[in-house]
Scaffold this motif. Structure first.
Motif, short mmCIF file in Angstrom:
data_model
loop_
_atom_site.label_atom_id
_atom_site.label_comp_id
_atom_site.label_asym_id
_atom_site.label_seq_id
_atom_site.Cartn_x
_atom_site.Cartn_y
_atom_site.Cartn_z
N UNK A 25 0.62 -1.27 0.06
CA UNK A 25 -0.06 0.15 0.02
C UNK A 25 0.88 1.17 0.01
N UNK A 26 0.60 2.15 -0.89
CA UNK A 26 1.47 3.58 -0.99
C UNK A 26 0.73 4.47 0.01
N UNK A 27 1.77 5.30 0.22
CA UNK A 27 1.46 6.25 1.30
C UNK A 27 0.08 6.97 0.62
N UNK A 28 -0.14 7.45 -0.63
CA UNK A 28 -1.22 8.00 -0.89
C UNK A 28 -2.59 7.14 -0.70
N UNK A 29 -2.49 5.73 -1.00
CA UNK A 29 -3.53 4.74 -0.78
C UNK A 29 -3.92 5.00 1.03
N UNK A 30 -2.64 4.75 1.59
CA UNK A 30 -3.00 4.94 3.10
C UNK A 30 -3.59 6.01 3.68
N UNK A 31 -3.41 7.15 3.11
CA UNK A 31 -4.08 8.32 3.42
C UNK A 31 -5.46 8.15 2.96
N UNK A 32 -5.88 7.92 1.67
CA UNK A 32 -7.14 7.78 1.33
C UNK A 32 -7.94 6.91 1.99
N UNK A 33 -7.30 5.78 2.40
CA UNK A 33 -8.20 4.74 3.10
C UNK A 33 -8.33 5.40 4.67
N UNK A 34 -7.38 5.88 5.20
CA UNK A 34 -7.65 6.36 6.68
C UNK A 34 -8.94 7.50 6.51
N UNK A 35 -8.75 8.25 5.63
CA UNK A 35 -9.88 9.47 5.47
C UNK A 35 -11.14 8.81 5.20
N UNK A 36 -11.00 7.75 4.09
CA UNK A 36 -12.34 7.18 4.04
C UNK A 36 -13.04 6.59 5.14
N UNK A 37 -12.32 5.73 5.87
CA UNK A 37 -12.78 5.05 7.16
C UNK A 37 -13.35 6.22 8.25
N UNK A 38 -12.71 7.52 8.14
CA UNK A 38 -13.16 8.56 9.16
C UNK A 38 -14.64 8.88 8.74
N UNK A 39 -14.70 9.12 7.33
CA UNK A 39 -15.91 9.63 6.75
C UNK A 39 -17.04 8.57 7.16
N UNK A 40 -16.65 7.22 6.74
CA UNK A 40 -17.75 6.13 6.80
C UNK A 40 -18.06 6.21 8.44
N UNK A 41 -17.25 6.38 9.39
CA UNK A 41 -17.61 6.46 10.90
C UNK A 41 -18.60 7.37 11.01
#
Length: 415
Positions: A1-17
């Motif tokens: 997982x790239x840095x960009x993917x990790x950042x996007x995933x963490x932001x997406x999880x925050x939005x989901x919650x």
């Protein structure tokens, strides 16, 4: 997982919650189960609105495999909790009334769903007509035990006759629904040869009941001695859930069956404290993070932007079969066993609650390519509407004054 993917995933999880909690709270304020708001959050963030602009921006394609993996983990833990909550004594304790209502509320919608598939297959071609018919029957037959239990608790109906019969019927329906779905997976030939599947399932069941169950009794005894749920005990249980899920996936059944069965074989006698703590700890992680991810992944597959008149007609037929089959089947069986009309109507209304259980089944149908995206979207709408209608219909058919003053019914004892 790239840095960009990790950042996007963490932001997406925050939005989901945040989205799941906000819409879940809104649903609760509207006297609806939180699952309704969480499902709607998934649909709202999916391609239905603004032609997918929101979903593409918030959930880019490169992080969706990671979201899908977390969603699968959430479903596995949810199915473990469903199996864990299944009360064996309750299932045994309600006699002919519960048995009749359970069977009738399964058989009638199953038959009507199979018949409906003969019409739907014209607009939604399937590589496996038999599997499609069986799947549609099973999808119409579902009652969501966890959501139903929450509705009964919120309305203070858990200790009434209607509430306890509904819980018993939902528990039986859960077992029958997963059995039917296992049959559908087998018929559809998902990932495994049929003979090999049958040969491996029986040893798996034997290991679960003859080896794993006694070992779990020892785990429960160790937990009682410790006086609390230790991290080691939690690790053993979670590893067991995942191993059981992996086993059923490996032999050609879906992983949900392994997770569900691990919950079923957890000890009841002497294991009440362990079950309660597992429900609290596992349930919190699942409900706050993992299940909302599942709702988003499910919502990303729902596209209602181009339903059209044909789709609306199909939705009307799906709702007629789903609601009518469940309601009529449960109502007639209850009346035949002497339950008054008002109580029979309340019971039939409760049996129409589908909730998250239906979404799990629909996603399996999509994975098996038994459903296309258009039909999947319509079936998700059916799941939402049949769950949302339970509260208003109960207020109409069975107002609180009809049971609030009645003496509570004793919970059935084992045996």
């Amino acid at each position: 997982m790239s840095t960009t993917q990790a950042t996007r995933l963490l932001l997406a999880l925050a939005i989901i919650i945040v989205a799941a909690r906000l819409l879940g709270a809104l649903a609760r304020r509207l006297d609806q189960p939180p699952v309704i708001g969480e499902v709607l959050a998934g649909i709202a963030l999916g391609p239905t609105l603004l032609h997918g602009t929101v979903s593409e921006a918030v959930f880019p394609t490169d992080i969706r495999p990671f979201l899908a993996a977390l969603a699968n983990l959430g479903v596995a833990l949810f199915m473990f909790i469903v199996g864990l909550e299944l009360d064996h004594a309750l299932v045994r304790g309600r006699g002919r009334l519960a048995s009749s209502v359970s069977i009738s509320s399964i058989v009638l919608p199953f038959g009507l769903g199979a018949l409906l598939s003969l019409y739907l297959i014209g607009n939604h071609p399937s590589r496996d007509p038999l599997g499609f018919a069986l799947f549609m029957g099973a999808a119409m037959s579902v009652t969501a035990f966890p959501v139903l239990a929450r509705i009964l608790t919120d309305r203070e109906m858990s200790h009434t006759l209607v509430g306890q019969v509904a819980l018993t019927c939902a528990a039986v329906d859960d077992v029958l629904a997963w059995t039917m779905l296992a049959t559908v997976v087998t018929v559809a030939g998902a990932a495994a040869d049929q003979a090999r599947l049958l040969l491996l399932v029986l040893p798996y069941l034997a290991v679960m009941f003859l080896v794993v169950r006694p070992l779990l009794r020892r785990v429960a005894a160790a937990q009682r001695a410790a006086g609390r749920l230790t991290s080691s005990t939690l690790a053993v249980v979670l590893a067991g859930v995942l191993l059981s899920a992996a086993a059923t996936e490996a032999v050609g059944l879906h992983f949900i069956f392994g997770a569900f069965l691990f919950g079923v074989v957890m000890p009841r006698e002497g294991g009440a404290a362990l079950r309660a703590e597992l429900l609290e700890r596992v349930g919190q992680v699942s409900s706050v993070l993992l299940l909302p991810v599942f709702f988003i992944v499910a919502g990303l597959r729902v596209d209602l932007s181009a339903v059209g008149s044909t789709g609306l007609a199909e939705l009307a037929l799906i709702l007629l079969v789903a609601i009518g089959g469940k309601f009529v089947g449960a109502y007639l069986a209850a009346r035949a066993n002497g339950l008054p009309a008002r109580e029979s109507g309340a019971l039939a209304t409760l049996m129409n609650t589908r909730g998250l259980t239906e979404l799990v089944i629909l996603n399996i149908g999509l994975q098996l390519t038994l459903l296309d995206t258009r039909l999947y979207s319509l079936m998700v709408v059916m799941a939402v509407l049949t769950t949302a209608m339970a509260g208003p219909l109960l207020r109409l058919l069975y107002p609180r004054r009809h049971y609030a003053a009645a003496a509570p019914v004793a919970t059935a004892s084992p045996g």
